[in-house]
Design a protein around this motif. Structure first.
Motif, PDB file in Angstrom:
ATOM      1  N   CYS A 101       0.833  -1.209   0.000  1.00  0.00           N
ATOM      2  CA  CYS A 101       0.000   0.000   0.000  1.00  0.00           C
ATOM      3  C   CYS A 101       0.871   1.264   0.000  1.00  0.00           C
ATOM      4  O   CYS A 101       1.818   1.368   0.786  1.00  0.00           O
ATOM      5  CB  CYS A 101      -0.898   0.007   1.234  1.00  0.00           C
ATOM      6  N   HIS A 112       0.179   4.004   1.202  1.00  0.00           N
ATOM      7  CA  HIS A 112      -0.013   4.806   2.413  1.00  0.00           C
ATOM      8  C   HIS A 112       1.059   4.485   3.450  1.00  0.00           C
ATOM      9  O   HIS A 112       1.980   5.269   3.643  1.00  0.00           O
ATOM     10  CB  HIS A 112      -1.426   4.579   2.990  1.00  0.00           C
ATOM     11  N   MET A 113       0.977   3.303   4.058  1.00  0.00           N
ATOM     12  CA  MET A 113       1.960   2.935   5.082  1.00  0.00           C
ATOM     13  C   MET A 113       2.429   1.491   4.918  1.00  0.00           C
ATOM     14  O   MET A 113       2.791   0.827   5.891  1.00  0.00           O
ATOM     15  CB  MET A 113       1.403   3.164   6.490  1.00  0.00           C
ATOM     16  N   ASN A 130       1.113  -1.417   4.259  1.00  0.00           N
ATOM     17  CA  ASN A 130       0.408  -2.666   4.572  1.00  0.00           C
ATOM     18  C   ASN A 130       0.163  -3.436   3.265  1.00  0.00           C
ATOM     19  O   ASN A 130       0.269  -2.871   2.183  1.00  0.00           O
ATOM     20  CB  ASN A 130      -0.924  -2.372   5.270  1.00  0.00           C
ATOM     21  N   CYS A 146      -7.136  -2.159   1.290  1.00  0.00           N
ATOM     22  CA  CYS A 146      -6.051  -2.273   2.253  1.00  0.00           C
ATOM     23  C   CYS A 146      -6.618  -2.529   3.636  1.00  0.00           C
ATOM     24  O   CYS A 146      -7.493  -1.786   4.096  1.00  0.00           O
ATOM     25  CB  CYS A 146      -5.218  -0.994   2.275  1.00  0.00           C
ATOM     26  N   HIS A 204      -5.735   0.664   6.784  1.00  0.00           N
ATOM     27  CA  HIS A 204      -6.567   1.803   7.165  1.00  0.00           C
ATOM     28  C   HIS A 204      -7.714   2.026   6.192  1.00  0.00           C
ATOM     29  O   HIS A 204      -8.269   3.111   6.109  1.00  0.00           O
ATOM     30  CB  HIS A 204      -5.709   3.070   7.279  1.00  0.00           C
ATOM     31  N   SER A 214      -8.010   2.032   2.756  1.00  0.00           N
ATOM     32  CA  SER A 214      -7.967   2.637   1.425  1.00  0.00           C
ATOM     33  C   SER A 214      -8.534   1.671   0.389  1.00  0.00           C
ATOM     34  O   SER A 214      -8.415   0.453   0.525  1.00  0.00           O
ATOM     35  CB  SER A 214      -6.532   3.012   1.041  1.00  0.00           C
TER      36      SER A 214
HETATM   37  S1  FES Z   1      -1.404   1.220   4.902  1.00  0.00           S
HETATM   38 FE1  FES Z   1      -2.957   0.990   3.396  1.00  0.00          FE
HETATM   39  S2  FES Z   1      -4.452   2.474   3.981  1.00  0.00           S
HETATM   40 FE2  FES Z   1      -2.831   2.732   5.403  1.00  0.00          FE
END
Ligand code: FES
Length: 127
Positions: free
Chosen positions: A50, A52-53, A55, A69, A72, A74
Motif C-alpha cells: 500500500c 499509504h503505510m 500494509n 487495504c 486503514h 484505502s
Molecule cells: S497502509 Fe494501506 S491504507 Fe494505510
C-alpha cells in the motif's frame, strides 16, 4: 569489501500475454508481491504494498474489480487509482516487458509511481 549487498528481486515470467484476455485484477502473483491487472487495453503489474503505510493490499472480496487495504481502509479501482483514502496516490507499478516468446516479464526492481504511469516500461498494450 564493506557495506551491505542489496538483494535484487529476480524478474518474474508471468506467462503468455494472451493469457490475460479480459480486464481484471489477478492475484496469481501476490506471493511475489504484485497484482497483474488488465485495464482498457493495458496490462501491468501493480505492487501489493500500500502506498499509504506499506500494509499488504488484496482484491476486495466483495468487489473483485477493486483493491483494498486492511491497514486503514484505502480502496483502489481497477486501474489502481485511489477511490477512498487515506492513501493519497495510486498503486506503484513495476517494470514489464514482452520477451521473444510473447511472455510478459515483470521486473520488481523497476518501480513507477502514479506520476510515471505513462512511461513506457510499466505497461504492455494489449488488444
Ligand atoms: S497502509 Fe494501506 S491504507 Fe494505510
Amino acid at each position: 569489501m564493506s557495506g551491505t549487498a542489496v538483494e535484487k528481486a529476480l524478474p518474474v515470467d508471468i506467462g503468455a500475454v494472451t493469457k490475460f484476455a479480459e480486464d481484471g485484477i489477478s492475484e496469481d502473483f501476490t506471493d511475489r508481491d504484485f497484482f497483474v491487472i488488465r485495464h482498457q487495453g493495458c496490462l501491468f503489474a501493480a505492487s501489493t504494498v500500500c502506498p499509504h503505510m506499506e500494509n499488504t493490499l488484496s482484491r476486495d472480496p466483495e468487489d473483485p474489480t477493486r483493491i483494498t487495504c486492511s491497514g486503514h481502509g484505502s480502496v483502489f479501482d481497477g486501474e489502481g487509482v485511489v477511490m477512498v483514502g487515506p492513501a493519497s496516490t495510486g498503486l506503484t507499478r513495476l517494470g514489464i516487458t514482452v520477451n521473444k516468446d510473447g511472455h510478459a516479464i515483470v521486473d520488481p526492481n523497476k518501480q513507477f509511481t502514479q506520476d510515471k504511469w505513462t512511461d513506457k516500461g510499466c505497461y504492455i498494450e494489449v488488444e
